[in-house]
Design an enzyme around this catalytic site. Structure first.
Site, short mmCIF file in Angstrom:
data_model
loop_
_atom_site.label_atom_id
_atom_site.label_comp_id
_atom_site.label_asym_id
_atom_site.label_seq_id
_atom_site.Cartn_x
_atom_site.Cartn_y
_atom_site.Cartn_z
CB VAL A 11 -3.42 -139.99 110.87
CG1 VAL A 11 -2.71 -139.14 109.82
CG2 VAL A 11 -3.62 -141.41 110.36
CB CYS A 12 0.74 -141.90 110.26
SG CYS A 12 2.05 -142.92 109.57
CB THR A 13 5.07 -141.03 112.50
OG1 THR A 13 5.06 -140.22 111.32
CG2 THR A 13 5.44 -142.45 112.12
#
Length: 276
Positions: free
Chosen positions: A149-151
């Protein structure tokens, strides 16, 4: 005692003592009536225990980890391992400290789920960390599901786990995914074969619930959603560039510009090592 009640008690007694959320979810799903066909009773036969390896690392974003961990911990019949190089407390980007439970060396060799959280500064540093990338490559090659998830999705890319796959990530680094031969998709959650990726921070719970439905069925995921009262009503409709508009999006890009550029350079260096 009616049939539904007997089914509920049977399912509950078959579960190990994991958490009150897990037990309650199993009870509710098993007691579903035929009138609610979209949530059929869960099976009462024993299931193999899931092995879940969740990377933790310095300067990660705590919510990237904690929200999916709650979903995974309430899957039932699951062991969740918080994995890092050592067992010393890890400080997140907000100052919260998280205690790893397992080292790289001792983590499950073939986890059912491999998960990677983000955090722009922490992710950028690890794009140059061969110990972490080696761990992800090895476990990812053997994992049943590879998730992030995310970066943190960039770390999956750097570990060669997204080549030829569609994926999403935080909106301000999603455009970097082609560096790792991945196809960026502007969605909150993307499922491509056994890769499940989520967008920025809060998308972690969406990603995990999507995976819960794939692993345990929609009935279980629906119960988790209700148990967590997951019904977002953000006070401000500015959670994506499309909603926020050009001016606010430009402000975020300007403020995060140097960090995003550092991530781009680190990603390119990680990609260059593939052919070095």
């Amino acid at each position: 005692m009616n049939t539904n009640r007997r089914q509920a008690l049977s399912a509950l007694s078959a579960l190990p003592a994991l958490s009150s959320f897990s037990a309650l979810a199993a009870l509710g799903a098993s007691a579903t009536t035929d009138a609610n066909a979209q949530t059929p009773p869960l099976p009462t036969t024993p299931r193999p225990r899931l092995q879940i390896a969740m990377l933790v690392h310095p300067d990660m974003t705590a919510l990237d980890l904690v929200a999916p961990q709650l979903v995974f911990a309430t899957l039932g019949d699951a062991d969740t391992h918080l994995v890092w190089k050592d067992l010393l407390p890890v400080t997140t980007d907000s100052g919260l400290k998280i205690l790893p439970s397992t080292t790289f060396a001792d983590a499950p060799a073939a986890p059912d789920i491999l998960f990677v959280p983000g955090g722009l500064k922490g992710t950028t540093a690890l794009l140059q960390d061969e110990d972490t990338l080696r761990f992800l490559r090895e476990r990812g090659a053997a994992a049943r599901w590879v998730t992030g998830v995310c970066t943190g999705v960039l770390l999956l890319g750097a570990a060669s786990l997204l080549r030829g796959h569609r994926a999403t990530a935080h909106w301000y680094v999603r455009e970097l995914l082609p560096i790792f031969d991945a196809a960026p998709v502007a969605q909150r959650v993307v499922v491509d074969r056994n890769r499940v990726t989520g967008g920025g921070v809060t998308a972690g719970i969406d990603m995990a619930l999507t995976l819960s439905a794939l692993l345990r069925g929609e009935a279980h995921a629906r119960l988790q959603t209700l148990l967590f009262e997951y019904a977002p009503q953000p006070p401000f409709a500015s959670g994506t560039p499309e909603l926020a508009g050009q001016a606010l999006t430009a402000t975020v890009r300007e403020r995060r510009g140097p960090a995003i550029e550092a991530a781009r350079q680190a990603a390119q260096k990680a990609r260059d090592r593939w052919t070095a």
